[in-house]
Design an enzyme around this catalytic site. Structure first.
Site, short mmCIF file in Angstrom:
data_model
loop_
_atom_site.label_atom_id
_atom_site.label_comp_id
_atom_site.label_asym_id
_atom_site.label_seq_id
_atom_site.Cartn_x
_atom_site.Cartn_y
_atom_site.Cartn_z
CD GLU A 25 -0.76 0.72 3.68
OE1 GLU A 25 -1.21 1.79 3.41
OE2 GLU A 25 -0.85 0.11 4.71
CE LYS A 159 -3.80 2.54 11.59
NZ LYS A 159 -4.15 1.87 10.25
N1 PSU Z 1 -0.64 0.78 8.79
C1 PSU Z 1 0.47 1.29 9.19
N2 PSU Z 1 0.53 2.76 9.02
C2 PSU Z 1 -0.48 3.38 8.09
C3 PSU Z 1 -1.69 2.53 7.98
C4 PSU Z 1 -1.60 1.27 8.34
O1 PSU Z 1 1.56 0.79 9.76
O2 PSU Z 1 -0.35 4.57 7.86
C5 PSU Z 1 -2.85 3.27 7.23
C6 PSU Z 1 -3.44 2.17 6.17
O3 PSU Z 1 -3.51 2.47 4.86
C7 PSU Z 1 -4.77 1.87 6.66
C8 PSU Z 1 -5.25 3.39 7.07
O4 PSU Z 1 -5.82 1.51 5.42
O5 PSU Z 1 -3.92 3.68 7.91
C9 PSU Z 1 -6.31 3.41 7.92
O6 PSU Z 1 -7.12 4.75 8.10
P1 PSU Z 1 -8.52 4.93 8.57
O7 PSU Z 1 -8.54 4.47 9.95
O8 PSU Z 1 -8.74 6.37 8.39
O9 PSU Z 1 -9.32 4.14 7.73
#
Ligand code: PSU
Ligand code: MN
Length: 322
Positions: A25, A159
């Site tokens: 990603e 996370k």
């Molecule tokens: N994992 C990481 N760092 C990140 C992310 C995931 O180690 O920055 C990103 C991913 O792209 C994930 C996003 O899809 O954060 C989730 O954001 P939200 O909670 O706004 O959906």
């Protein structure tokens, strides 16, 4: 080639020939990691995939167009763009008009990877249910996307900032299988353990490939979530983490951070509070996930080559009963 989606020649050919491909990603380097480390990490991830004998497909939106298999030049452009957007699935079509660069989240990346025929995807930590979601309704679009895009998704858990219990419940509701890689404890992203157990453990890339093959044969649309804990000697001090997460959420409240900004804000807050230690753990777990994903991709590729041979053999023997 579609004007709305570019698949690089290298990735398209690898997919056509059934070679191992690993999707990566871009939000992780456009919004998740600070410069200049972000470009280094993106470059290293591609190198780890290649060294393991697979083809990397970094996915993002370049000047409005979703690209599967960004060039290193395009990755660098996205990583240095001060106005880079964060694109979930619903932002993807807007590029056709705004022409902007965007990092794709896990949700958007898994969708694009699947459209391009890629079945393995590595990331750091998944999005999920945010703390306080019962009033804010803030749940990552990653959840629904992972119920719709059949890829093996290697991560180190949801996370750390999330409501992990609620996130695991959502995966059950959405019928997304979650397996621990050599563990029955769901990992805690920066740390090895979130405190929640998971029912299923797999111990090798072969086992992961077999479960995924079964999942596809059963016509399940969901991803297979492989939870791979951060290497023991590289985890963040678990005692330190708890306090920092509480402070991070208090800061979100205080500064009224909302919507797409919440996740990047939390990750950056924790990085500053831990003097960069969370960043080191994040990079370490990402490396380890990318390398496991490459092994799984090789296994899937080998397996599909064998089953081609086997079905060929069955046909030549008239589909015999032996
Ligand atoms: N994992 C990481 N760092 C990140 C992310 C995931 O180690 O920055 C990103 C991913 O792209 C994930 C996003 O899809 O954060 C989730 O954001 P939200 O909670 O706004 O959906
Ligand atoms: Mn959100």
């Amino acid at each position: 080639m579609s004007p709305f989606l570019t698949v690089s020649a290298e990735v398209a050919e690898a997919v056509r020939e059934g070679l191992p491909v690993v999707a990566l990603e871009s939000t992780i380097f456009t919004h998740g990691l600070p410069r200049p480390r972000n470009v280094e990490v993106a470059e290293e991830a591609e190198r780890i995939v290649r060294d393991a004998g697979a083809v990397p497909a970094t996915i993002g939106v370049h000047r409005g167009r979703p690209v599967v298999g960004l060039t290193m030049e395009q990755i660098t452009e996205l990583a240095h763009d001060d106005d880079v957007l964060k694109a979930g699935i619903r932002e993807l079509p807007l590029g056709a008009v705004n022409g902007r660069n965007a990092g794709t989240t896990i949700a958007a990346t898994s969708q694009l990877a699947h459209s391009a025929g890629i079945s393995v995807f590595a990331t750091g930590g998944l999005g999920g249910v945010h703390q306080g979601a019962e009033t804010t309704f803030d749940e990552s679009a990653d959840l629904v996307a992972l119920s719709r895009n059949p890829v093996v998704m290697v991560s180190s858990g949801a996370k750390a900032v999330l409501d992990v219990h609620a996130t695991l419940e959502r995966f059950e509701t959405l019928s997304v299988p979650v397996v621990g890689y050599r563990t029955t404890t769901y990992p805690g992203f920066y740390v090895r353990e979130s405190g929640f157990r998971i029912a299923h453990q797999l111990d090798s890339p072969e086992e992961i490939a077999s479960v995924f093959a079964a999942q596809r044969a059963l016509e399940m649309t969901s991803a297979l979530l492989v939870a791979n804990p951060v290497p023991a000697d590289e985890q963040l001090d678990p005692a330190l983490l708890q306090g920092v997460i509480e402070k991070a959420w208090a800061a979100v409240e205080d500064q009224s951070v909302e919507g797409q900004q919440v996740t990047p804000f939390l990750l950056d807050f924790i990085r500053r509070e831990t003097g960069g230690a969370s960043l080191d753990a994040n990079v370490a777990l990402y490396r380890s996930n990318v390398s496991l994903a490459a092994e799984v991709a090789r296994e899937i590729s080998r397996g599909s080559a064998t089953s081609d041979v086997m079905s060929g053999a069955a046909m030549t023997s008239g589909g015999g009963t032996a």
